[in-house]
Design a protein around this motif. Structure first.
Motif, PDB file in Angstrom:
ATOM      1  N   SER A 146       0.852  -1.181  -0.004  1.00  0.00           N
ATOM      2  CA  SER A 146       0.017  -0.026  -0.032  1.00  0.00           C
ATOM      3  C   SER A 146       0.703   1.125   0.007  1.00  0.00           C
ATOM      4  CB  SER A 146      -0.868  -0.058   1.274  1.00  0.00           C
ATOM      5  OG  SER A 146      -0.248  -0.064   2.410  1.00  0.00           O
ATOM      6  N   PRO A 147       0.255   2.426  -0.450  1.00  0.00           N
ATOM      7  CA  PRO A 147       1.325   3.448  -0.511  1.00  0.00           C
ATOM      8  C   PRO A 147       1.617   4.056   0.741  1.00  0.00           C
ATOM      9  CG  PRO A 147      -1.092   3.952  -1.817  1.00  0.00           C
ATOM     10  CD  PRO A 147      -0.811   2.626  -1.195  1.00  0.00           C
ATOM     11  N   ALA A 148       2.607   4.691   1.049  1.00  0.00           N
ATOM     12  CA  ALA A 148       2.955   5.227   2.139  1.00  0.00           C
ATOM     13  C   ALA A 148       1.927   6.459   2.629  1.00  0.00           C
ATOM     14  CB  ALA A 148       4.394   5.565   2.327  1.00  0.00           C
ATOM     15  N   ALA A 149       1.775   6.632   3.881  1.00  0.00           N
ATOM     16  CA  ALA A 149       0.928   7.501   4.504  1.00  0.00           C
ATOM     17  C   ALA A 149       1.681   8.928   4.201  1.00  0.00           C
ATOM     18  CB  ALA A 149       0.356   7.326   5.598  1.00  0.00           C
ATOM     19  N   ASP A 173      18.564   8.618  10.103  1.00  0.00           N
ATOM     20  CA  ASP A 173      17.761   9.868   9.549  1.00  0.00           C
ATOM     21  C   ASP A 173      17.246   9.283   8.077  1.00  0.00           C
ATOM     22  OD1 ASP A 173      16.237  12.206   9.691  1.00  0.00           O
ATOM     23  OD2 ASP A 173      18.089  13.347   9.723  1.00  0.00           O
ATOM     24  N   CYS A 174      16.029   9.879   7.802  1.00  0.00           N
ATOM     25  CA  CYS A 174      15.404   9.728   6.564  1.00  0.00           C
ATOM     26  C   CYS A 174      15.446  10.894   5.556  1.00  0.00           C
ATOM     27  CB  CYS A 174      14.148   9.160   6.597  1.00  0.00           C
ATOM     28  SG  CYS A 174      14.286   7.623   7.445  1.00  0.00           S
ATOM     29  N   GLN A 218       6.350  12.207   1.863  1.00  0.00           N
ATOM     30  CA  GLN A 218       6.657  10.938   2.214  1.00  0.00           C
ATOM     31  C   GLN A 218       8.257  10.723   2.813  1.00  0.00           C
ATOM     32  OE1 GLN A 218       6.493   9.017  -1.589  1.00  0.00           O
ATOM     33  NE2 GLN A 218       4.718   7.653  -0.683  1.00  0.00           N
ATOM     34  N   VAL A 219       8.511   9.856   3.854  1.00  0.00           N
ATOM     35  CA  VAL A 219       9.492   9.817   4.590  1.00  0.00           C
ATOM     36  C   VAL A 219      10.135   8.549   3.874  1.00  0.00           C
ATOM     37  CG1 VAL A 219      10.650   8.913   6.541  1.00  0.00           C
ATOM     38  CG2 VAL A 219       8.747  10.549   6.776  1.00  0.00           C
ATOM     39  N   LEU A 220      11.153   8.626   3.114  1.00  0.00           N
ATOM     40  CA  LEU A 220      12.118   7.661   2.360  1.00  0.00           C
ATOM     41  C   LEU A 220      13.316   7.461   3.255  1.00  0.00           C
ATOM     42  CD1 LEU A 220      11.888   9.426  -1.063  1.00  0.00           C
ATOM     43  CD2 LEU A 220      10.445   7.485   0.015  1.00  0.00           C
ATOM     44  N   SER A 260      13.880  22.157  -0.690  1.00  0.00           N
ATOM     45  CA  SER A 260      12.782  23.057  -1.166  1.00  0.00           C
ATOM     46  C   SER A 260      11.870  23.153   0.012  1.00  0.00           C
ATOM     47  CB  SER A 260      11.992  22.406  -2.433  1.00  0.00           C
ATOM     48  OG  SER A 260      11.144  21.288  -2.179  1.00  0.00           O
ATOM     49  N   PRO A 261      10.714  23.756  -0.107  1.00  0.00           N
ATOM     50  CA  PRO A 261       9.585  23.762   1.142  1.00  0.00           C
ATOM     51  C   PRO A 261       9.127  22.399   1.608  1.00  0.00           C
ATOM     52  CG  PRO A 261       9.203  25.616  -0.379  1.00  0.00           C
ATOM     53  CD  PRO A 261      10.194  24.582  -0.918  1.00  0.00           C
ATOM     54  N   THR A 262       9.063  21.490   0.596  1.00  0.00           N
ATOM     55  CA  THR A 262       8.421  20.073   0.986  1.00  0.00           C
ATOM     56  C   THR A 262       9.519  18.832   0.715  1.00  0.00           C
ATOM     57  OG1 THR A 262       7.448  19.714  -1.183  1.00  0.00           O
ATOM     58  CG2 THR A 262       6.240  20.736   0.653  1.00  0.00           C
TER      59      THR A 262
END
Length: 178
Positions: free
Chosen positions: A3-6, A21-22, A28-30, A70-72
């Protein structure tokens, strides 16, 4: 099928501890591909060289430092180097002078290019890439990735120089357990 990550907010990412750390990419946290001994050994070696020459080369080196590209989007380069006088803080928001990425066995060309693109978007002027398994080195800029044609990583108009022969000798020492 997975399922896609929340998706999570930037605030939640910044207020959560991840070990290790990610990266954070658009909600999304990768997880980062962690290196094995050659990766970790080179990372330590390069961080030590940069640290030991920090005054001569007029820089500050940080291994695994969060960089807001970037901001996100937040990346964690293997090593980044800042100029003295660049704004300090728990998260770097100013383009580092240098970002170094050391390939791990599971890194792909696509994921590495995504990282490079983020560094370029932020304005990082020097990006070095090292593949310890194949003993290859590149620089990257807006026109692409370029095999290192000299025998050293350098930064123009600075005394910064790291010889590839020394990197490969360090890998030999790591492999031999020295």
């Amino acid at each position: 099928m997975a399922s896609p990550a929340a998706l999570i907010s930037v605030s939640e990412y910044l207020n959560t501890s991840y070990r290790p750390d990610c990266d954070y990419i658009d909600g999304q946290v990768l997880e980062r591909n962690l290196g094995e001994t050659p990766h970790a050994g080179l990372q330590g070696y390069l961080a030590a060289i940069l640290y030991n020459n920090r005054r001569l080369w007029s820089l500050r080196a940080y291994p695994e430092q969060r960089v807001q590209v970037s901001p996100t989007r937040f990346r964690i380069p293997d090593i980044c180097a800042m100029r003295p006088g660049d704004p300090p803080g728990p998260i770097l928001r100013t383009a580092p002078l240098l970002c170094i990425e050391i390939y791990s066995p599971r890194d792909t060309a696509r994921t590495m290019q995504d990282r490079i693109d983020d560094y370029l978007t932020l304005g990082v002027p020097n990006i070095w890439l090292i593949d310890p398994a194949r003993r290859l080195a590149w620089t990257a800029d807006a026109s692409g990735q370029h095999p290192l044609t000299t025998q050293a990583f350098t930064i123009p108009s600075t005394p910064i120089r790291i010889d590839l022969a020394d990197l490969w000798a360090e890998l030999d020492d790591i492999a031999a357990g020295r």
